[in-house]
Design a protein around this motif. Structure first.
Motif, PDB file in Angstrom:
ATOM      1  N   ALA A 155      61.157  21.237  43.161  1.00 58.86           N
ATOM      2  CA  ALA A 155      62.092  22.363  43.895  1.00 58.86           C
ATOM      3  C   ALA A 155      62.084  22.089  45.576  1.00 58.86           C
ATOM      4  CB  ALA A 155      61.108  23.579  43.475  1.00 58.86           C
ATOM      5  N   HIS A 156      61.678  20.861  45.476  1.00 58.09           N
ATOM      6  CA  HIS A 156      61.998  20.660  46.798  1.00 58.09           C
ATOM      7  C   HIS A 156      62.829  19.622  47.223  1.00 58.09           C
ATOM      8  CE1 HIS A 156      59.922  19.655  51.089  1.00 58.09           C
ATOM      9  NE2 HIS A 156      60.217  20.846  51.079  1.00 58.09           N
ATOM     10  N   GLN A 157      61.399  18.309  47.378  1.00 66.03           N
ATOM     11  CA  GLN A 157      61.850  16.876  47.603  1.00 66.03           C
ATOM     12  C   GLN A 157      63.549  16.054  46.692  1.00 66.03           C
ATOM     13  OE1 GLN A 157      58.943  16.608  46.672  1.00 66.03           O
ATOM     14  NE2 GLN A 157      58.148  17.235  48.254  1.00 66.03           N
ATOM     15  N   ALA A 158      63.702  17.483  45.557  1.00 60.21           N
ATOM     16  CA  ALA A 158      64.944  16.162  44.928  1.00 60.21           C
ATOM     17  C   ALA A 158      65.665  17.321  44.898  1.00 60.21           C
ATOM     18  CB  ALA A 158      64.071  16.594  42.989  1.00 60.21           C
ATOM     19  N   SER A 182      54.705  13.605  56.844  1.00 65.83           N
ATOM     20  CA  SER A 182      55.148  14.724  56.277  1.00 65.83           C
ATOM     21  C   SER A 182      54.568  16.068  56.173  1.00 65.83           C
ATOM     22  CB  SER A 182      56.775  14.809  54.852  1.00 65.83           C
ATOM     23  OG  SER A 182      55.668  14.615  54.079  1.00 65.83           O
ATOM     24  N   MET A 183      55.392  16.817  56.120  1.00 65.71           N
ATOM     25  CA  MET A 183      55.610  18.769  55.976  1.00 65.71           C
ATOM     26  C   MET A 183      56.102  19.457  55.268  1.00 65.71           C
ATOM     27  SD  MET A 183      56.004  21.735  56.818  1.00 65.71           S
ATOM     28  CE  MET A 183      56.122  22.292  58.735  1.00 65.71           C
ATOM     29  N   VAL A 184      55.189  19.721  53.677  1.00 67.96           N
ATOM     30  CA  VAL A 184      56.266  20.230  53.439  1.00 67.96           C
ATOM     31  C   VAL A 184      56.095  21.578  53.031  1.00 67.96           C
ATOM     32  CG1 VAL A 184      57.563  17.859  52.199  1.00 67.96           C
ATOM     33  CG2 VAL A 184      54.990  19.541  51.292  1.00 67.96           C
ATOM     34  N   ASP A 185      57.286  22.520  52.431  1.00 68.89           N
ATOM     35  CA  ASP A 185      56.654  24.193  52.499  1.00 68.89           C
ATOM     36  C   ASP A 185      57.904  25.270  51.345  1.00 68.89           C
ATOM     37  OD1 ASP A 185      55.922  26.593  53.071  1.00 68.89           O
ATOM     38  OD2 ASP A 185      56.154  26.985  55.162  1.00 68.89           O
ATOM     39  N   ARG A 186      57.052  25.091  50.180  1.00 70.36           N
ATOM     40  CA  ARG A 186      57.972  25.970  49.628  1.00 70.36           C
ATOM     41  C   ARG A 186      57.370  26.771  48.500  1.00 70.36           C
ATOM     42  NH1 ARG A 186      64.531  25.021  47.464  1.00 70.36           N
ATOM     43  NH2 ARG A 186      64.958  27.312  47.992  1.00 70.36           N
ATOM     44  N   ILE A 187      57.307  27.618  48.349  1.00 66.91           N
ATOM     45  CA  ILE A 187      56.340  28.345  46.753  1.00 66.91           C
ATOM     46  C   ILE A 187      57.181  28.324  46.015  1.00 66.91           C
ATOM     47  CG2 ILE A 187      55.436  30.570  46.522  1.00 66.91           C
ATOM     48  CD1 ILE A 187      55.636  31.435  49.630  1.00 66.91           C
ATOM     49  N   VAL A 188      56.210  27.830  44.607  1.00 67.99           N
ATOM     50  CA  VAL A 188      56.730  27.037  43.816  1.00 67.99           C
ATOM     51  C   VAL A 188      55.812  27.383  42.586  1.00 67.99           C
ATOM     52  CG1 VAL A 188      58.179  25.068  42.349  1.00 67.99           C
ATOM     53  CG2 VAL A 188      57.882  25.110  44.980  1.00 67.99           C
ATOM     54  N   GLU A 246      69.880  26.237  27.380  1.00 70.29           N
ATOM     55  CA  GLU A 246      67.961  26.025  27.537  1.00 70.29           C
ATOM     56  C   GLU A 246      68.090  25.155  28.042  1.00 70.29           C
ATOM     57  OE1 GLU A 246      64.761  25.211  23.852  1.00 70.29           O
ATOM     58  OE2 GLU A 246      67.195  25.156  23.247  1.00 70.29           O
ATOM     59  N   ASP A 247      66.657  25.343  28.996  1.00 69.70           N
ATOM     60  CA  ASP A 247      66.529  24.102  29.726  1.00 69.70           C
ATOM     61  C   ASP A 247      64.848  24.319  29.018  1.00 69.70           C
ATOM     62  OD1 ASP A 247      65.415  22.612  31.682  1.00 69.70           O
ATOM     63  OD2 ASP A 247      66.150  24.089  33.288  1.00 69.70           O
ATOM     64  N   ALA A 248      64.668  23.476  28.733  1.00 68.08           N
ATOM     65  CA  ALA A 248      62.504  23.514  28.017  1.00 68.08           C
ATOM     66  C   ALA A 248      62.128  23.605  29.698  1.00 68.08           C
ATOM     67  CB  ALA A 248      63.065  21.822  27.444  1.00 68.08           C
ATOM     68  N   TRP A 249      62.932  23.430  30.396  1.00 68.88           N
ATOM     69  CA  TRP A 249      61.193  22.918  31.969  1.00 68.88           C
ATOM     70  C   TRP A 249      62.679  23.075  33.306  1.00 68.88           C
ATOM     71  CZ3 TRP A 249      55.981  20.521  31.386  1.00 68.88           C
ATOM     72  CH2 TRP A 249      55.767  20.725  32.413  1.00 68.88           C
ATOM     73  N   PRO A 250      62.696  24.476  33.341  1.00 69.72           N
ATOM     74  CA  PRO A 250      63.237  25.004  34.440  1.00 69.72           C
ATOM     75  C   PRO A 250      62.553  25.195  35.609  1.00 69.72           C
ATOM     76  CG  PRO A 250      63.394  27.567  33.647  1.00 69.72           C
ATOM     77  CD  PRO A 250      63.464  25.724  32.384  1.00 69.72           C
ATOM     78  N   VAL A 251      62.845  25.407  36.879  1.00 66.47           N
ATOM     79  CA  VAL A 251      61.994  25.638  37.851  1.00 66.47           C
ATOM     80  C   VAL A 251      62.375  26.866  38.380  1.00 66.47           C
ATOM     81  CG1 VAL A 251      63.426  23.526  39.367  1.00 66.47           C
ATOM     82  CG2 VAL A 251      60.382  24.094  40.099  1.00 66.47           C
ATOM     83  N   VAL A 252      61.437  27.989  38.908  1.00 70.56           N
ATOM     84  CA  VAL A 252      61.650  29.096  39.689  1.00 70.56           C
ATOM     85  C   VAL A 252      61.353  28.917  41.095  1.00 70.56           C
ATOM     86  CG1 VAL A 252      61.536  31.171  39.366  1.00 70.56           C
ATOM     87  CG2 VAL A 252      61.464  30.106  38.357  1.00 70.56           C
ATOM     88  N   ASN A 309      57.318  38.849  48.833  1.00 68.85           N
ATOM     89  CA  ASN A 309      58.488  38.387  47.219  1.00 68.85           C
ATOM     90  C   ASN A 309      58.144  38.988  46.087  1.00 68.85           C
ATOM     91  OD1 ASN A 309      61.202  37.928  46.372  1.00 68.85           O
ATOM     92  ND2 ASN A 309      60.276  35.219  46.733  1.00 68.85           N
ATOM     93  N   PRO A 310      59.037  39.716  45.890  1.00 69.50           N
ATOM     94  CA  PRO A 310      58.807  40.750  44.621  1.00 69.50           C
ATOM     95  C   PRO A 310      58.883  40.006  43.223  1.00 69.50           C
ATOM     96  CG  PRO A 310      60.453  42.067  45.324  1.00 69.50           C
ATOM     97  CD  PRO A 310      60.281  41.068  46.150  1.00 69.50           C
ATOM     98  N   ALA A 311      59.998  39.212  43.171  1.00 70.33           N
ATOM     99  CA  ALA A 311      61.127  37.925  42.526  1.00 70.33           C
ATOM    100  C   ALA A 311      59.905  36.948  42.470  1.00 70.33           C
ATOM    101  CB  ALA A 311      62.263  37.996  42.682  1.00 70.33           C
ATOM    102  N   LEU A 312      59.408  36.452  42.970  1.00 71.62           N
ATOM    103  CA  LEU A 312      58.504  35.631  42.995  1.00 71.62           C
ATOM    104  C   LEU A 312      57.077  35.334  41.451  1.00 71.62           C
ATOM    105  CD1 LEU A 312      59.669  32.230  43.456  1.00 71.62           C
ATOM    106  CD2 LEU A 312      58.294  32.739  45.659  1.00 71.62           C
ATOM    107  N   HIS A 313      56.913  35.461  40.854  1.00 69.44           N
ATOM    108  CA  HIS A 313      55.263  35.593  39.974  1.00 69.44           C
ATOM    109  C   HIS A 313      54.485  34.002  40.190  1.00 69.44           C
ATOM    110  CE1 HIS A 313      57.462  39.175  38.175  1.00 69.44           C
ATOM    111  NE2 HIS A 313      58.405  38.408  37.763  1.00 69.44           N
TER     112      HIS A 313
END
Length: 460
Positions: free
Chosen positions: A39-42, A220-226, A244-250, A355-359
């Motif tokens: 969800a970040h570097q890639a 480095s400094m990285v920041d994203r809630i995953v 169908e995706d066997a392993w999506p990322v949110v 953020n209510p959509a991020l569980h």
């Protein structure tokens, strides 16, 4: 339909790679391929592949084959789902070309690391992947380190893999790769350089000297809630995209990457994708570790004790939301940055947490507390005390961790799980005496008395 190059054109409601993936070749090996990296570097690398297709990523799972098994039928493709209060936006990421598994014999990890085309090796292996002792140096008694020093040509630890790959490249006359840590550690580049040098010196002083002279370890400094991906996420994303995706990322909309610009072997044009290149990332790193991660740990332990499942749930609890804000204020007091900038940063963090959509589950954040607390809460507490500044809110986070251990009878996911289990059985005083976690604070009565009193209050 299963997501794959063959079905990519059939996806709907999702942005697709804007480059010819058939032209992409590997230039990066990433150790610790998990949700955060994807969800970040890639994503940043994916943005660069149209102009420079020779920077594709070969991912490495260090322990389990799950990620490889999920992504191999998809040729590495996966769905990035960005969520906020307005809905979900999907994008197919093509930067990951394949996934290797380090624990499988003949898995090809060392061969990949020795490929001259690989010019960057990046890492998201969490704090425990660095095999450090309480002083932050290489733990030579660590089982994986000890095994690698005994049989160095078939390594399994992160330091062992890096040193053996660099040894082989040196012997073959191949230029070394740049080693880029993307983990939440103070001075992560320098920390990794020290661990690698100490491992190398255990093997060969000449090799250690060559690594010190020739290999770059930018910080480095990285920041994203995953958050972790759940079954509900799979169903929602399949309904949205039609495949169908066997392993999506949110993840969330916010994303930040700050890097020290030292890449002797070259790098993608990450600046064009939004990466900030600076001479020194230390202040950015410390700001995030103390204000974001310190608040995250606090809300995870206290939120868990109040049976709040997610970060957003915690932020609906008025008392805990106020505590999170106070932790950020106290942490900001230890940072040499303008107060207005830090106050604005704190407001943005709190909005992200709501953020209510991020569980983002509190149980996920609560893992590996013994490795996280020293830099997230203990270091700023010690500095605040020395400067005569308040630290009670940060102290509640530490007390929350101890109360969490006591409530779970020490049964936690943590590199020190055995020690924590025994200490929890003996009581909070014994937990506080663990120098591997608390260092000199274990002997500081001003600290231990205040934490014990707060633990008693929390348990009442």
């Amino acid at each position: 339909m299963r997501l794959s190059p063959r079905t990519l054109a059939e996806t709907r409601n999702a942005a697709r790679p804007a480059y010819d993936r058939a032209r992409v070749t590997p230039g990066i090996v990433h150790l610790g391929l998990g949700n955060f990296h994807r969800a970040h570097q890639a994503v940043y690398v994916d943005d660069c592949l149209g102009a420079t297709p020779d920077w594709g990523i070969r991912g490495v799972s260090l322990r389990r084959p799950d990620m490889r098994d999920a992504l191999a039928p998809q040729s590495g493709l996966y769905t990035l789902a960005i969520r906020d209060g307005e809905g979900t936006r999907a994008r197919i990421i093509g930067a990951v070309l394949d996934v290797l598994v380090a624990t499988e014999a003949g898995g090809g990890v060392l061969a990949a690391l020795c490929d001259p085309a690989i010019r960057i090796v990046s890492l998201t292996v969490t704090e425990k992947g660095y095999c450090r002792d309480g002083a932050g140096d290489l733990a030579v008694e660590h089982p994986a380190v000890a095994a690698d020093l005994a049989t160095p040509e078939s390594p399994g630890s992160v330091p062992g893999l890096l040193v053996e790959a660099l040894r082989r490249r040196r012997a073959a006359g191949v230029a070394p790769f740049t080693v880029l840590s993307c983990d939440n550690l103070p001075d992560n580049g320098a920390t990794l350089a020290r661990i690698v040098a100490q491992f190398a010196r255990q093997r060969d002083a000449g090799l250690a000297d060559w690594i010190a002279a020739e290999v770059a370890f930018p910080g480095s400094m990285v920041d994203r809630i995953v958050p972790a991906t759940g079954d509900g996420d799979l169903a929602e994303i399949a309904a949205l995209t039609g495949v169908e995706d066997a392993w999506p990322v949110v993840t969330e909309p916010f994303c930040q990457w700050v890097i020290e610009d030292r890449f002797p072997a070259g790098r993608p044009d990450l600046a064009s994708a939004g990466v900030e290149f600076v001479d020194d990332v230390a202040l950015y790193e410390k700001m995030k570790l103390r204000m974001l991660n310190g608040a995250h740990s606090t809300l995870a332990y206290l939120g868990h004790l109040r049976h709040h499942e997610t970060v957003a749930d915690v932020m609906q609890d008025a008392e805990l939301a106020a505590l999170v804000a106070e932790v950020m204020r106290e942490a900001a007091g230890t940072l040499p940055l303008p107060a207005a900038d830090l106050a604005g940063y704190a407001k943005r963090l709190q909005a992200r947490f709501r953020n209510p959509a991020l569980h983002h589950r509190t149980a996920q954040i609560a893992m590996d507390g013994s490795q996280k607390l020293p830099q997230r809460l203990l270091a700023p507490i010690a500095e605040a005390q020395a400067a005569g500044r308040p630290w009670a809110a940060m102290g509640r986070g530490v007390a929350g961790w101890i109360a969490y251990l006591l409530a779970r009878d020490g049964t936690v996911e943590d590199p020190l799980a055995g020690q924590l289990r025994a200490a929890a059985a003996a009581g909070p005083e014994t937990i506080l005496s663990l120098r591997a976690v608390f260092g000199d604070l274990a002997d500081a009565r001003w600290f231990t008395d205040a934490i014990l009193a707060e633990v008693a209050r929390l348990r009442d």
